[in-house]
Design an enzyme around this catalytic site. Structure first.
Site, PDB file in Angstrom:
ATOM      1  N   HIS A   1     -45.890  16.694 -15.470  1.00 49.87           N
ATOM      2  CA  HIS A   1     -44.775  17.646 -15.608  1.00 49.87           C
ATOM      3  C   HIS A   1     -44.139  17.515 -16.999  1.00 49.87           C
ATOM      4  CE1 HIS A   1     -44.188  17.137 -11.001  1.00 49.87           C
ATOM      5  NE2 HIS A   1     -44.571  18.387 -11.169  1.00 49.87           N
TER       6      HIS A   1
ATOM      7  N   LYS B   1     -39.055  21.468   3.575  1.00 40.36           N
ATOM      8  CA  LYS B   1     -40.061  20.474   3.154  1.00 40.36           C
ATOM      9  C   LYS B   1     -39.441  19.076   3.187  1.00 40.36           C
ATOM     10  CE  LYS B   1     -43.095  22.781  -0.229  1.00 40.36           C
ATOM     11  NZ  LYS B   1     -43.417  22.714  -1.669  1.00 40.36           N
TER      12      LYS B   1
ATOM     13  N   ARG C   1     -53.812  22.719 -13.142  1.00 38.12           N
ATOM     14  CA  ARG C   1     -54.596  21.493 -13.256  1.00 38.12           C
ATOM     15  C   ARG C   1     -56.078  21.761 -13.047  1.00 38.12           C
ATOM     16  NH1 ARG C   1     -50.560  18.640  -9.272  1.00 38.12           N
ATOM     17  NH2 ARG C   1     -50.539  20.824  -8.720  1.00 38.12           N
TER      18      ARG C   1
ATOM     19  N   SER D   1     -47.282  14.664  -7.894  1.00 37.95           N
ATOM     20  CA  SER D   1     -46.221  13.816  -7.333  1.00 37.95           C
ATOM     21  C   SER D   1     -46.724  13.174  -6.042  1.00 37.95           C
ATOM     22  CB  SER D   1     -44.978  14.654  -7.020  1.00 37.95           C
ATOM     23  OG  SER D   1     -44.513  15.308  -8.173  1.00 37.95           O
TER      24      SER D   1
END
Ligand code: ADP
Length: 159
Positions: A16, A40, A89, A127
């Site tokens: 990030h 979440k 990514r 993460s």
């Protein structure tokens, strides 16, 4: 021109941070927006995620950190931002990112999404994988800023 970099950032990783640093050189102002999705489950609260982001971007004068609950496009309309930054990514990111970019553009005609390709060395980094490795006492040094590494270890002490 200003741009917004939205995400969960639970917590911020070096991947990030690399995107933030690269964008901060290309745009006048970057707003890193921690999106609050109460449905979440997160390791860090929104406040904790904001504090970590502020800490690791404190050397970047044109980077601001904020949070928002709701649709990204509503924040954008209220704050007159039209550019969204996202990182890509691998091919696996593409489908979701394309869906989000098209939906945001449908909801807000002026919204455009700019994609930055993750650097090779961070292309496998998320993460979630950092939290998983840390939960089994694996080495996460170099994957997240030092302060974040300490914060993860502190969280896991209580588990
Ligand atoms: P979200 O839940 O919105 O995907 P994340 O915090 O997981 O939030 O990611 C925010 C953005 O940062 C996404 O565009 C994601 O693809 C990108 N990103 C995440 N990890 C990396 C990385 N290692 N390198 C480059 N971009 C990344």
């Amino acid at each position: 021109m200003k741009a917004i970099y939205p995400g969960t950032f639970d917590p911020v990783t070096n991947g990030h941070l690399d995107i933030i640093e690269r964008c901060s050189k290309k745009f006048d102002k970057i707003i890193v927006l921690v999106l609050n999705n109460p449905s979440k489950k997160h390791m860090f609260s929104v406040e904790e995620r904001i504090n970590l982001l502020k800490d690791v971007t404190s050397n970047l004068e044109n980077v601001h950190v904020e949070s928002f609950t709701g649709l990204l496009v509503d924040y954008m309309k209220q704050n007159h931002v039209e550019l969204i930054i996202r990182g890509l990514r691998a091919v696996t990111d593409f489908e979701y990112e394309m869906q989000m970019a098209l939906m945001n553009n449908r909801l807000y005609d002026d919204a455009e999404t700019f994609f930055l390709i993750a650097r090779n060395k961070y292309s496998y980094l998320s993460s979630s994988i950092v939290k998983e490795v840390a939960s089994f006492h694996g080495n996460i040094t170099g994957l997240v800023p030092e302060k974040v590494e300490m914060a993860i270890k502190d969280k896991l002490k209580g588990v």
